[in-house]
Design a protein around this motif. Structure first.
Motif, mmCIF file in Angstrom:
data_model
loop_
_atom_site.group_PDB
_atom_site.id
_atom_site.type_symbol
_atom_site.label_atom_id
_atom_site.label_comp_id
_atom_site.label_asym_id
_atom_site.label_seq_id
_atom_site.Cartn_x
_atom_site.Cartn_y
_atom_site.Cartn_z
ATOM 1 N N ALA A 359 0.831 -1.207 0.000
ATOM 2 C CA ALA A 359 0.000 0.000 0.000
ATOM 3 C C ALA A 359 0.867 1.259 0.000
ATOM 4 C CB ALA A 359 -0.925 -0.006 1.218
ATOM 5 N N LEU A 360 1.924 1.263 0.796
ATOM 6 C CA LEU A 360 2.831 2.418 0.806
ATOM 7 C C LEU A 360 3.468 2.622 -0.572
ATOM 8 C CD1 LEU A 360 4.564 1.933 4.273
ATOM 9 C CD2 LEU A 360 3.313 3.990 3.539
ATOM 10 N N HIS A 361 3.798 1.524 -1.213
ATOM 11 C CA HIS A 361 4.404 1.628 -2.546
ATOM 12 C C HIS A 361 3.414 2.260 -3.533
ATOM 13 C CE1 HIS A 361 7.220 0.615 -5.728
ATOM 14 N NE2 HIS A 361 6.225 0.105 -6.432
ATOM 15 N N ALA A 362 2.148 1.919 -3.409
ATOM 16 C CA ALA A 362 1.146 2.508 -4.295
ATOM 17 C C ALA A 362 1.076 4.021 -4.122
ATOM 18 C CB ALA A 362 -0.224 1.882 -4.024
ATOM 19 N N ILE A 363 1.279 4.494 -2.885
ATOM 20 C CA ILE A 363 1.202 5.929 -2.593
ATOM 21 C C ILE A 363 2.506 6.647 -2.956
ATOM 22 C CG2 ILE A 363 0.853 7.644 -0.767
ATOM 23 C CD1 ILE A 363 -0.787 5.473 0.736
ATOM 24 N N LEU A 364 3.644 6.004 -2.671
ATOM 25 C CA LEU A 364 4.948 6.681 -2.755
ATOM 26 C C LEU A 364 5.793 6.237 -3.946
ATOM 27 C CD1 LEU A 364 5.839 6.351 1.042
ATOM 28 C CD2 LEU A 364 5.163 8.453 -0.144
ATOM 29 N N ARG A 365 5.235 5.529 -4.870
ATOM 30 C CA ARG A 365 6.010 4.881 -5.932
ATOM 31 C C ARG A 365 6.977 5.823 -6.641
ATOM 32 N NH1 ARG A 365 5.781 3.763 -11.379
ATOM 33 N NH2 ARG A 365 6.390 1.628 -11.984
ATOM 34 N N GLY A 366 6.590 7.045 -6.882
ATOM 35 C CA GLY A 366 7.433 7.970 -7.630
ATOM 36 C C GLY A 366 8.422 8.754 -6.794
ATOM 37 N N ASP A 367 8.521 8.479 -5.515
ATOM 38 C CA ASP A 367 9.356 9.251 -4.591
ATOM 39 C C ASP A 367 10.724 8.566 -4.453
ATOM 40 O OD1 ASP A 367 10.557 10.479 -2.402
ATOM 41 O OD2 ASP A 367 8.671 10.719 -1.315
ATOM 42 N N ALA A 368 11.811 9.285 -4.807
ATOM 43 C CA ALA A 368 13.151 8.709 -4.731
ATOM 44 C C ALA A 368 13.510 8.301 -3.308
ATOM 45 C CB ALA A 368 14.177 9.703 -5.272
ATOM 46 N N ALA A 369 13.024 9.046 -2.322
ATOM 47 C CA ALA A 369 13.298 8.688 -0.929
ATOM 48 C C ALA A 369 12.679 7.337 -0.581
ATOM 49 C CB ALA A 369 12.763 9.773 0.004
ATOM 50 N N TRP A 370 11.530 7.062 -1.168
ATOM 51 C CA TRP A 370 10.887 5.760 -0.953
ATOM 52 C C TRP A 370 11.727 4.642 -1.561
ATOM 53 C CZ3 TRP A 370 8.097 2.792 1.800
ATOM 54 C CH2 TRP A 370 7.512 1.624 1.285
ATOM 55 N N HIS A 371 12.347 4.878 -2.704
ATOM 56 C CA HIS A 371 13.195 3.859 -3.313
ATOM 57 C C HIS A 371 14.351 3.528 -2.377
ATOM 58 C CE1 HIS A 371 11.752 5.553 -7.460
ATOM 59 N NE2 HIS A 371 10.770 5.103 -6.701
ATOM 60 N N ALA A 372 14.933 4.547 -1.765
ATOM 61 C CA ALA A 372 16.008 4.307 -0.808
ATOM 62 C C ALA A 372 15.509 3.509 0.392
ATOM 63 C CB ALA A 372 16.595 5.647 -0.352
ATOM 64 N N GLU A 373 14.299 3.802 0.824
ATOM 65 C CA GLU A 373 13.726 3.064 1.952
ATOM 66 C C GLU A 373 13.491 1.606 1.576
ATOM 67 O OE1 GLU A 373 9.998 3.452 5.115
ATOM 68 O OE2 GLU A 373 10.391 5.054 3.674
ATOM 69 N N LEU A 374 13.062 1.366 0.339
ATOM 70 C CA LEU A 374 12.871 -0.008 -0.118
ATOM 71 C C LEU A 374 14.188 -0.782 -0.088
ATOM 72 C CD1 LEU A 374 10.428 0.328 -3.167
ATOM 73 C CD2 LEU A 374 9.982 -0.897 -1.032
ATOM 74 N N ARG A 375 15.281 -0.104 -0.447
ATOM 75 C CA ARG A 375 16.579 -0.778 -0.405
ATOM 76 C C ARG A 375 16.920 -1.204 1.026
ATOM 77 N NH1 ARG A 375 17.583 3.154 -4.455
ATOM 78 N NH2 ARG A 375 18.607 4.647 -3.050
ATOM 79 N N THR A 376 16.547 -0.380 1.985
ATOM 80 C CA THR A 376 16.759 -0.744 3.397
ATOM 81 C C THR A 376 15.854 -1.905 3.794
ATOM 82 O OG1 THR A 376 17.373 1.534 3.928
ATOM 83 C CG2 THR A 376 16.684 0.115 5.768
ATOM 84 N N LEU A 377 14.608 -1.846 3.352
ATOM 85 C CA LEU A 377 13.641 -2.891 3.706
ATOM 86 C C LEU A 377 14.003 -4.235 3.086
ATOM 87 C CD1 LEU A 377 10.355 -0.809 3.390
ATOM 88 C CD2 LEU A 377 11.310 -1.770 5.498
ATOM 89 N N ALA A 378 14.779 -4.208 2.002
ATOM 90 C CA ALA A 378 15.188 -5.469 1.375
ATOM 91 C C ALA A 378 16.086 -6.288 2.285
ATOM 92 C CB ALA A 378 15.890 -5.185 0.047
#
Length: 673
Positions: A359-378
C-alpha cells in the motif's frame, strides 16, 4: 358447404386405411390435418383418441401444429398421460396446443398442473413439465398471459418458479403483477427471487419495499440463497433507498465482491453515495462480513473521515477485514494514510506488514526517498522478496549491486526474486554473477538463471562452457538489448535439465505440484481416441511420476466443486513412493463444478512447491472467486512473495485467464483440443 374434391378424397382414403395397421396412415395424417371441415375434424378426433403407435400420434400432432384446430384442444391434451410421461410426445402436444392460441392455453395449464413435479426427481416427468411450460411461455395473448399468471400462483412452489419465469418479459397486466407479488411471500428462494427480479424489471418503484420485505424473511434455510440473490438484484438497480438492503445481503453473501457480485464490483467500489452510507453506519457494524465489505466500499468517499475509518479497520483482528482496509488505503493514494501504514510496517504480523508495504508503494512509488527506503527494507527477511519486486517495479538501478549479492541467499524465493529483478532492471553488470550461478543452481532455479541470461544477452546457449566462452568474447563494450515484452526462451527452458514433459511443457522442477480439474466436463472425449480429458490428464501425471528422478518431490491437487490434495506434503520420489501416489492419481473420478481458486490455494499451501502445472477445461464456476480476471489477480497477489512458476494447460478451448496466470509467473501456456 361440402369439402373440395381433393379434401374429400384425402378423408375418404384415410377412413379406408383406418381398417389397416396404423403404420399405413402415418404419411397421410399430416395431409388430413390440413383438410378443413367437420368431417375431417371428426376423423382427427377419433384418431387422437384411438392412436396407439407413437409414430402415428406424432404425425397427427405435427399436422395440427401447422394447421391449428382449436376444437380439438381437449383431445390433443388427453394424449399425454401422467402414468407414462413422454418428453417427445409432450413437445408435440405443446406445439399443437400453442398453435391454437387462447384456446390452447387452458388445456396447457391443466396439463402443467397434472405433471407438476414439486421436488420429484422423476426425470421424464420433469422433462414433460418443462416442455409444456416452454410451450405455454410462447403465448403472449391476453388470455394466455392470464392463464399463465394464474398457474404461477398455484401448485408446488418449485413448479411455480418455472412458470413465473415465462412471464419475465410481460407487463403487469392480466394478473401478472399479482403473481409476482405472491411469489415474494413464499418460502421457496428461487420463486421469491424470480418474483423480485421481475418487480425490479417492471415495477422499479416497488423494488425498495419488496426487497426490504424479502430481507426481513431471509433467515433459516432461506438465508443463503435469498441473500445472495437479493444482493445481485439490488446491486443492479442500486440507489439510496436500497443501500441498507444491499449492504446486509452483500455482507452475508459476498463481502469480498469476488463471487456473485464480481461483475458489479468496480461500480460498487466507485459509488460515493453507497460509501457515505456505509461510513455513517460503521460504528454499528458487528459481523466480519459487514466490516470486510465496509473496508472495500468506504474507499469511494474522499476526505479524512474515510481515511480514519479505513485506518481503524486496518487494525482489525480479522485478516479479511484488515487486508481489505490496507489495500483500499493504498488504492486511494492518500498521503494521510502514510503514518498508519508505516506503523503497521513496523509492528504487525508478516502478512499485514507485506500488505502495508504494498500500500505504501502505491502511494509513494514515484518518490526517490521511498526507493532508498525499499533498499533498506530489502534487508528485512520477512519483506525481502516483496521489496525486491517493488524495486524492480520502479527499475531502481541503484539497488543492482545489493540485489546481485542476494544471488547467494539460502532462500530460493529470494534468489528467484533477485534473478527476476535483474531480468527487469537490465544491466551488463548482472551477467558475470549470473554466469557463476550456472554451476551452483539446479532444476527450476537453474532455469531462472538461464532465462535471465537469455533475456539480457539475446543468446540461447546450452552449456555453462558455451556461456562463459561467449561472454569472454563479448564482454568488452557489451550493450544489453532492449527487453521484448513477454518474451522467454522456450528452448532455454527445455534445455535446463528437463527429464520429461507434461502436455509438451518441460518438467524442470524438483518440487512440482500438479493441479488437475476433475469436474463433470472432464468426461468429454479428447481428439479421435476414446480417452476422456481426465483419463489423459491422469496418464500424463502418472508418466511424470514414473519418470521423475529419485529425490524429486511431486504432489497432486484435484479439484471439482472442492479441492483435495492427494498428500499432506510433496512426496519424495523413490522406488517405494511411486506406486502409492500413482494409485491415488488413477483413483480420481469425475464430478462437480470447477473450483480453480481452492485448487490453487491448496497447491500454494505447501511451502516447498516452486512450480505448479494447472490444468482445467473451463472457466471457474464455484469457489470464493469465480470471475476469471479477479482470480488471475488473486493468484498473482499470492505469488508476489512465493515466486512459484505456474504453467497452465487449457483443455478443449483457449483460456485468456490461464494465459494470464502463466504469463504473470513466467510460466508457459498450452492449449489442448
Amino acid at each position: 358447404m361440402g369439402l373440395p374434391a381433393q379434401g374429400e378424397d384425402i378423408v375418404g382414403r384415410y377412413q379406408k386405411l383406418q381398417r389397416e395397421p396404423e403404420a399405413q396412415r402415418v404419411t397421410l395424417a399430416a395431409e388430413l390435418a390440413a383438410v378443413p371441415g367437420a368431417r375431417a375434424t371428426a376423423v382427427l378426433r377419433q384418431e387422437l383418441q384411438n392412436a396407439n403407435s407413437k409414430r402415428l400420434q406424432l404425425a397427427l400432432l405435427s399436422g395440427l401444429g401447422k394447421h391449428a384446430r382449436p376444437e380439438l384442444a381437449a383431445a390433443v391434451a388427453e394424449m399425454l398421460r401422467p402414468s407414462t410421461p413422454d418428453r417427445e410426445l409432450a413437445d408435440a402436444v405443446g406445439q399443437s396446443l400453442a398453435a391454437m392460441g387462447d384456446a390452447g392455453a387452458p388445456p396447457l395449464a391443466e396439463l402443467i398442473a397434472r405433471f407438476g413435479t414439486g421436488r420429484s426427481n422423476h426425470r421424464e416427468r420433469a422433462g414433460v413439465h418443462t416442455s409444456l411450460v416452454n410451450s405455454l411461455g410462447k403465448l403472449s395473448t391476453a388470455g394466455a398471459l392470464a392463464v399463465t399468471a394464474d398457474l404461477a400462483r398455484k401448485g408446488h412452489v418449485a413448479d411455480r418458479a418455472h412458470v413465473l419465469a415465462k412471464l419475465a418479459s410481460a407487463s403487469g397486466e392480466h394478473g401478472v403483477a399479482e403473481a409476482r407479488l405472491d411469489a415474494l411471500s413464499t418460502d421457496h428462494a428461487p420463486l421469491v427471487l424470480e418474483g423480485l427480479r421481475q418487480v425490479a424489471a417492471h415495477a422499479e418503484g416497488q423494488l425498495a419495499s419488496a426487497a426490504t420485505a424479502v430481507a426481513q424473511r431471509a433467515d433459516g434455510p432461506l438465508q443463503g440463497p435469498l441473500l445472495q440473490g437479493l444482493a445481485e438484484i439490488t446491486a443492479e438497480k442500486l440507489r439510496p433507498e436500497l443501500h441498507a438492503v444491499f449492504f446486509r445481503a452483500a455482507a452475508a453473501s459476498d463481502s469480498t465482491l469476488s463471487r456473485s457480485l464480481h461483475k458489479h464490483a468496480a461500480k460498487l467500489r466507485a459509488d460515493a453515495a453507497l460509501g457515505r452510507f456505509v461510513l455513517s453506519r460503521l460504528a454499528s457494524l458487528q459481523t466480519t462480513g459487514e466490516r470486510a465489505l465496509a473496508a472495500r466500499l468506504v474507499g469511494a468517499v474522499p476526505g479524512p473521515e474515510a481515511t480514519a475509518a479505513l485506518v481503524e479497520l486496518s487494525q482489525a483482528r480479522e485478516p479479511v477485514v484488515a487486508d481489505a482496509a490496507i489495500a483500499t488505503l493504498g488504492e486511494r493514494r492518500n498521503g494521510d494514510a502514510i503514518p498508519a501504514l508505516r506503523k503497521l510496517l513496523l509492528s504487525a504480523g508478516d502478512d499485514r506488514r507485506r500488505g502495508a508495504l504494498f500500500a505504501l508503494h502505491a502511494i509513494l512509488r514515484g518518490d526517490a526517498a521511498w526507493h532508498a527506503e525499499l533498499r533498506t527494507l530489502a534487508a528485512d527477511l520477512a519483506l525481502r522478496v516483496l521489496a525486491i519486486d517493488l524495486l524492480a517495479d520502479v527499475r531502481d538501478q541503484d539497488s543492482l549491486a545489493q540485489v546481485q549479492r542476494l544471488f547467494a541467499d539460502p532462500d530460493w524465493r529470494v534468489r528467484a526474486a533477485a534473478y527476476d529483478f535483474c531480468r527487469r532492471v537490465r544491466a551488463a553488470s548482472s551477467i558475470p554473477p549470473l554466469l557463476q550461478r550456472l554451476s551452483l543452481e539446479l532444476d527450476r532455479m537453474r532455469q531462472d538463471v538461464v532465462e535471465t541470461l537469455v533475456s539480457l544477452t539475446g543468446q540461447d546457449l546450452r552449456t555453462e562452457r558455451q556461456w562463459n566462452d561467449w561472454w569472454h568474447d563479448h564482454a568488452v563494450g557489451f550493450i544489453v538489448p532492449a527487453a521484448i515484452a513477454g518474451a522467454r526462451s522456450k528452448r532455454a527452458a527445455a534445455d535446463a535439465n528437463a527429464t520429461h514433459t507434461y502436455y509438451s511443457i518441460p518438467v524442470v522442477s524438483a518440487a512440482v505440484m500438479f493441479v488437475v480439474d476433475r469436474s463433470g466436463s472432464m468426461a468429454e472425449k479428447i481428439g479421435t481416441g476414446g480417452s476422456t480429458r481426465l483419463e489423459e490428464a491422469k496418464r500424463q501425471i502418472v508418466r511424470v511420476i514414473g519418470g521423475s528422478p529419485i529425490g524429486h518431490r511431486v504432489g497432486v491437487v484435484a479439484f471439482a466443486s472442492e479441492a483435495e490434495a492427494l498428500q499432506d506434503k510433496l512426496i519424495r520420489i523413490d522406488d517405494k513412493s511411486r506406486a502409492p501416489l500413482t494409485v491415488r492419481v488413477e483413483m480420481l473420478r469425475i464430478g462437480g463444478g470447477t473450483n480453480v481458486h481452492d485448487g490453487m490455494l491448496a497447491a500454494f499451501a505447501d511451502p516447498e512447491v516452486d512450480t505448479i502445472y494447472l490444468l482445467t477445461d473451463g472457466a471457474p464456476s464455484v469457489g470464493p472467486i469465480t470471475d476469471p480476471g479477479e482470480l488471475r489477480a488473486a493468484i498473482a497477489q499470492w505469488n508476489r512473495t512465493r515466486r512459484i512458476r505456474i504453467h497452465a494447460i487449457s483443455v478443449g478451448t483457449d483460456s485468456d485467464m490461464l494465459k494470464g496466470i502463466a504469463e504473470d509467473s513466467g510460466g508457459r501456456y498450452a492449449s489442448v483440443k
